[in-house]
Design a protein around this motif. Sequence first.
Motif, PDB file in Angstrom:
ATOM      1  N   VAL A  30       0.891  -1.283  -0.102  1.00 42.54           N
ATOM      2  CA  VAL A  30      -0.039   0.014  -0.124  1.00 42.54           C
ATOM      3  C   VAL A  30       0.680   1.199  -0.039  1.00 42.54           C
ATOM      4  O   VAL A  30       0.489   2.197  -0.807  1.00 42.54           O
ATOM      5  N   ALA A  31       1.873   1.278   0.697  1.00 41.50           N
ATOM      6  CA  ALA A  31       2.683   2.481   0.880  1.00 41.50           C
ATOM      7  C   ALA A  31       3.420   2.705  -0.452  1.00 41.50           C
ATOM      8  O   ALA A  31       3.464   3.955  -1.002  1.00 41.50           O
ATOM      9  N   LEU A  32       3.832   1.778  -1.191  1.00 38.75           N
ATOM     10  CA  LEU A  32       4.531   1.883  -2.554  1.00 38.75           C
ATOM     11  C   LEU A  32       3.527   2.048  -3.297  1.00 38.75           C
ATOM     12  O   LEU A  32       3.845   3.240  -4.469  1.00 38.75           O
ATOM     13  N   MET A  33       2.310   1.876  -3.363  1.00 37.62           N
ATOM     14  CA  MET A  33       1.229   2.233  -4.253  1.00 37.62           C
ATOM     15  C   MET A  33       0.825   3.594  -4.133  1.00 37.62           C
ATOM     16  O   MET A  33       0.635   4.440  -5.095  1.00 37.62           O
ATOM     17  N   LEU A  34       0.804   4.257  -2.786  1.00 33.63           N
ATOM     18  CA  LEU A  34       0.355   5.395  -2.460  1.00 33.63           C
ATOM     19  C   LEU A  34       1.887   6.494  -3.089  1.00 33.63           C
ATOM     20  O   LEU A  34       1.546   7.541  -3.589  1.00 33.63           O
ATOM     21  N   VAL A  35       2.844   6.110  -2.888  1.00 32.51           N
ATOM     22  CA  VAL A  35       3.944   6.958  -3.560  1.00 32.51           C
ATOM     23  C   VAL A  35       3.930   7.027  -4.858  1.00 32.51           C
ATOM     24  O   VAL A  35       4.235   7.902  -5.467  1.00 32.51           O
ATOM     25  N   SER A  36       4.039   5.752  -5.503  1.00 36.34           N
ATOM     26  CA  SER A  36       3.727   5.543  -7.222  1.00 36.34           C
ATOM     27  C   SER A  36       2.713   6.456  -7.622  1.00 36.34           C
ATOM     28  O   SER A  36       2.756   7.268  -8.584  1.00 36.34           O
ATOM     29  N   LEU A  37       1.425   6.539  -7.086  1.00 35.44           N
ATOM     30  CA  LEU A  37       0.290   7.317  -7.537  1.00 35.44           C
ATOM     31  C   LEU A  37       0.777   8.918  -7.215  1.00 35.44           C
ATOM     32  O   LEU A  37       0.216   9.617  -8.261  1.00 35.44           O
ATOM     33  N   LEU A  38       1.433   9.284  -6.307  1.00 28.37           N
ATOM     34  CA  LEU A  38       1.758  10.715  -5.996  1.00 28.37           C
ATOM     35  C   LEU A  38       2.756  11.209  -7.082  1.00 28.37           C
ATOM     36  O   LEU A  38       2.676  12.112  -7.603  1.00 28.37           O
ATOM     37  N   VAL A  39       3.777  10.194  -7.248  1.00 28.03           N
ATOM     38  CA  VAL A  39       4.803  10.356  -8.297  1.00 28.03           C
ATOM     39  C   VAL A  39       4.084  10.380  -9.772  1.00 28.03           C
ATOM     40  O   VAL A  39       4.503  11.364 -10.578  1.00 28.03           O
ATOM     41  N   ALA A  40       3.074   9.678 -10.025  1.00 30.46           N
ATOM     42  CA  ALA A  40       2.365   9.673 -11.269  1.00 30.46           C
ATOM     43  C   ALA A  40       1.826  10.863 -11.436  1.00 30.46           C
ATOM     44  O   ALA A  40       1.509  11.517 -12.419  1.00 30.46           O
ATOM     45  N   PHE A  41       1.015  11.459 -10.462  1.00 30.37           N
ATOM     46  CA  PHE A  41       0.223  12.597 -10.600  1.00 30.37           C
ATOM     47  C   PHE A  41       1.246  13.719 -10.591  1.00 30.37           C
ATOM     48  O   PHE A  41       0.929  14.627 -11.768  1.00 30.37           O
ATOM     49  N   ALA A  42       2.207  13.645 -10.081  1.00 31.17           N
ATOM     50  CA  ALA A  42       3.155  14.868 -10.142  1.00 31.17           C
ATOM     51  C   ALA A  42       3.697  14.804 -11.614  1.00 31.17           C
ATOM     52  O   ALA A  42       4.033  15.962 -12.153  1.00 31.17           O
ATOM     53  N   LEU A  43       4.007  13.729 -12.004  1.00 31.84           N
ATOM     54  CA  LEU A  43       4.842  13.676 -13.417  1.00 31.84           C
ATOM     55  C   LEU A  43       3.528  13.911 -14.428  1.00 31.84           C
ATOM     56  O   LEU A  43       3.884  14.729 -15.437  1.00 31.84           O
ATOM     57  N   ILE A  44       2.193  13.830 -14.357  1.00 31.16           N
ATOM     58  CA  ILE A  44       1.420  14.024 -15.322  1.00 31.16           C
ATOM     59  C   ILE A  44       1.142  15.673 -15.384  1.00 31.16           C
ATOM     60  O   ILE A  44       0.933  16.282 -16.373  1.00 31.16           O
ATOM     61  N   VAL A  45       1.227  16.321 -14.112  1.00 33.00           N
ATOM     62  CA  VAL A  45       1.222  17.894 -13.942  1.00 33.00           C
ATOM     63  C   VAL A  45       2.522  18.237 -14.616  1.00 33.00           C
ATOM     64  O   VAL A  45       2.518  19.476 -15.301  1.00 33.00           O
ATOM     65  N   ALA A  46       3.616  17.954 -14.531  1.00 32.51           N
ATOM     66  CA  ALA A  46       4.786  18.443 -15.113  1.00 32.51           C
ATOM     67  C   ALA A  46       4.969  17.975 -16.617  1.00 32.51           C
ATOM     68  O   ALA A  46       5.216  19.201 -17.292  1.00 32.51           O
ATOM     69  N   TRP A  47       4.247  17.122 -17.091  1.00 33.35           N
ATOM     70  CA  TRP A  47       4.101  16.774 -18.550  1.00 33.35           C
ATOM     71  C   TRP A  47       2.987  17.936 -19.160  1.00 33.35           C
ATOM     72  O   TRP A  47       3.265  18.527 -20.052  1.00 33.35           O
ATOM     73  N   ALA A  48       1.937  18.129 -18.526  1.00 34.71           N
ATOM     74  CA  ALA A  48       1.065  19.029 -18.717  1.00 34.71           C
ATOM     75  C   ALA A  48       1.757  20.599 -19.060  1.00 34.71           C
ATOM     76  O   ALA A  48       1.604  21.487 -19.937  1.00 34.71           O
ATOM     77  N   ILE A  49       2.506  20.950 -17.868  1.00 38.29           N
ATOM     78  CA  ILE A  49       2.900  22.163 -17.942  1.00 38.29           C
ATOM     79  C   ILE A  49       3.983  22.169 -18.846  1.00 38.29           C
ATOM     80  O   ILE A  49       4.034  23.246 -19.718  1.00 38.29           O
ATOM     81  N   ALA A  50       4.918  21.342 -19.282  1.00 37.26           N
ATOM     82  CA  ALA A  50       5.983  21.455 -20.188  1.00 37.26           C
ATOM     83  C   ALA A  50       5.217  21.419 -21.753  1.00 37.26           C
ATOM     84  O   ALA A  50       5.723  21.825 -22.516  1.00 37.26           O
ATOM     85  N   TRP A  51       4.352  20.787 -21.909  1.00 36.52           N
ATOM     86  CA  TRP A  51       3.558  20.499 -23.025  1.00 36.52           C
ATOM     87  C   TRP A  51       2.853  22.014 -23.593  1.00 36.52           C
ATOM     88  O   TRP A  51       3.138  22.312 -24.464  1.00 36.52           O
ATOM     89  N   TYR A  52       2.393  22.641 -22.388  1.00 36.58           N
ATOM     90  CA  TYR A  52       1.659  23.819 -22.559  1.00 36.58           C
ATOM     91  C   TYR A  52       2.935  25.055 -22.905  1.00 36.58           C
ATOM     92  O   TYR A  52       2.750  25.812 -23.877  1.00 36.58           O
ATOM     93  N   GLN A  53       4.231  24.901 -22.340  1.00 35.11           N
ATOM     94  CA  GLN A  53       5.306  25.589 -22.664  1.00 35.11           C
ATOM     95  C   GLN A  53       5.555  25.252 -24.124  1.00 35.11           C
ATOM     96  O   GLN A  53       6.169  26.227 -24.787  1.00 35.11           O
ATOM     97  N   ALA A  54       5.835  24.190 -24.459  1.00 33.55           N
ATOM     98  CA  ALA A  54       6.351  23.782 -25.865  1.00 33.55           C
ATOM     99  C   ALA A  54       5.208  24.311 -26.940  1.00 33.55           C
ATOM    100  O   ALA A  54       5.549  24.536 -27.892  1.00 33.55           O
ATOM    101  N   ARG A  55       3.941  24.314 -26.476  1.00 31.08           N
ATOM    102  CA  ARG A  55       3.104  24.673 -27.602  1.00 31.08           C
ATOM    103  C   ARG A  55       2.860  26.072 -27.652  1.00 31.08           C
ATOM    104  O   ARG A  55       2.749  26.771 -29.073  1.00 31.08           O
TER     105      ARG A  55
END
Length: 89
Positions: free
Chosen positions: A22-47
Amino acid sequence: MHWLFLLLSLGALFLAFRTTSVALMLVSLLVAFALIVAWAIAWYQARMGGSDRSAQLIDPAELHRLRQVAEARRTAKAAGQDTTPPPAP
Protein backbone atom coordinates in the motif's frame (compact mmCIF):
# COMPACT_ATOMS: atom_id res chain seq x y z
CA MET A 1 11.33 16.23 -23.53
CA HIS A 2 7.81 16.60 -22.20
CA TRP A 3 6.88 13.15 -23.55
CA LEU A 4 9.39 11.66 -21.14
CA PHE A 5 7.27 12.93 -18.24
CA LEU A 6 4.24 11.21 -19.72
CA LEU A 7 6.07 7.91 -20.20
CA LEU A 8 7.46 8.03 -16.67
CA SER A 9 4.01 8.75 -15.25
CA LEU A 10 2.59 5.77 -17.13
CA GLY A 11 5.37 3.65 -15.64
CA ALA A 12 4.54 4.90 -12.17
CA LEU A 13 0.86 4.09 -12.72
CA PHE A 14 1.78 0.61 -13.91
CA LEU A 15 3.86 0.13 -10.77
CA ALA A 16 0.98 1.37 -8.60
CA PHE A 17 -1.44 -1.11 -10.13
CA ARG A 18 0.94 -4.08 -9.97
CA THR A 19 2.33 -3.68 -6.45
CA THR A 20 0.97 -5.40 -3.35
CA SER A 21 2.37 -2.81 -0.95
CA VAL A 22 0.00 0.00 0.00
CA ALA A 23 2.83 2.41 0.81
CA LEU A 24 4.53 1.82 -2.56
CA MET A 25 1.18 2.22 -4.29
CA LEU A 26 0.55 5.60 -2.63
CA VAL A 27 4.05 6.84 -3.41
CA SER A 28 3.85 5.76 -7.03
CA LEU A 29 0.39 7.33 -7.44
CA LEU A 30 1.73 10.63 -6.07
CA VAL A 31 4.74 10.42 -8.39
CA ALA A 32 2.46 9.66 -11.34
CA PHE A 33 0.27 12.65 -10.51
CA ALA A 34 3.29 14.95 -10.20
CA LEU A 35 4.70 13.69 -13.50
CA ILE A 36 1.38 14.21 -15.28
CA VAL A 37 1.26 17.79 -13.98
CA ALA A 38 4.87 18.31 -15.09
CA TRP A 39 3.98 16.87 -18.52
CA ALA A 40 1.00 19.22 -18.87
CA ILE A 41 3.08 22.27 -17.94
CA ALA A 42 5.93 21.30 -20.27
CA TRP A 43 3.49 20.53 -23.10
CA TYR A 44 1.83 23.92 -22.65
CA GLN A 45 5.17 25.72 -22.68
CA ALA A 46 6.28 23.85 -25.79
CA ARG A 47 2.97 24.58 -27.50
CA MET A 48 2.84 28.28 -26.63
CA GLY A 49 6.54 28.96 -27.14
CA GLY A 50 7.43 29.37 -23.50
CA SER A 51 6.90 32.68 -21.79
CA ASP A 52 8.23 34.82 -24.65
CA ARG A 53 5.24 36.86 -25.82
CA SER A 54 7.26 39.62 -27.50
CA ALA A 55 6.85 37.98 -30.91
CA GLN A 56 3.06 38.28 -30.60
CA LEU A 57 2.99 41.99 -29.76
CA ILE A 58 2.15 44.64 -32.35
CA ASP A 59 5.03 46.94 -33.19
CA PRO A 60 4.47 50.70 -32.61
CA ALA A 61 4.30 51.59 -36.34
CA GLU A 62 1.52 49.03 -36.95
CA LEU A 63 -0.35 50.20 -33.85
CA HIS A 64 -0.14 53.81 -35.07
CA ARG A 65 -1.48 52.79 -38.49
CA LEU A 66 -4.37 50.88 -36.92
CA ARG A 67 -5.26 53.89 -34.77
CA GLN A 68 -5.27 56.13 -37.83
CA VAL A 69 -7.60 53.73 -39.65
CA ALA A 70 -9.94 53.58 -36.65
CA GLU A 71 -9.95 57.37 -36.34
CA ALA A 72 -10.72 57.73 -40.05
CA ARG A 73 -13.64 55.31 -39.69
CA ARG A 74 -14.98 57.21 -36.67
CA THR A 75 -14.70 60.49 -38.55
CA ALA A 76 -16.44 59.06 -41.62
CA LYS A 77 -19.20 57.58 -39.49
CA ALA A 78 -19.73 60.89 -37.68
CA ALA A 79 -19.94 62.68 -41.04
CA GLY A 80 -22.63 60.25 -42.18
CA GLN A 81 -20.58 58.36 -44.72
CA ASP A 82 -20.89 54.62 -44.79
CA THR A 83 -17.44 52.99 -45.08
CA THR A 84 -18.62 49.40 -44.81
CA PRO A 85 -18.94 47.46 -48.05
CA PRO A 86 -22.42 46.26 -49.06
CA PRO A 87 -23.27 42.69 -48.05
CA ALA A 88 -22.62 39.99 -50.62
CA PRO A 89 -25.76 38.39 -52.14
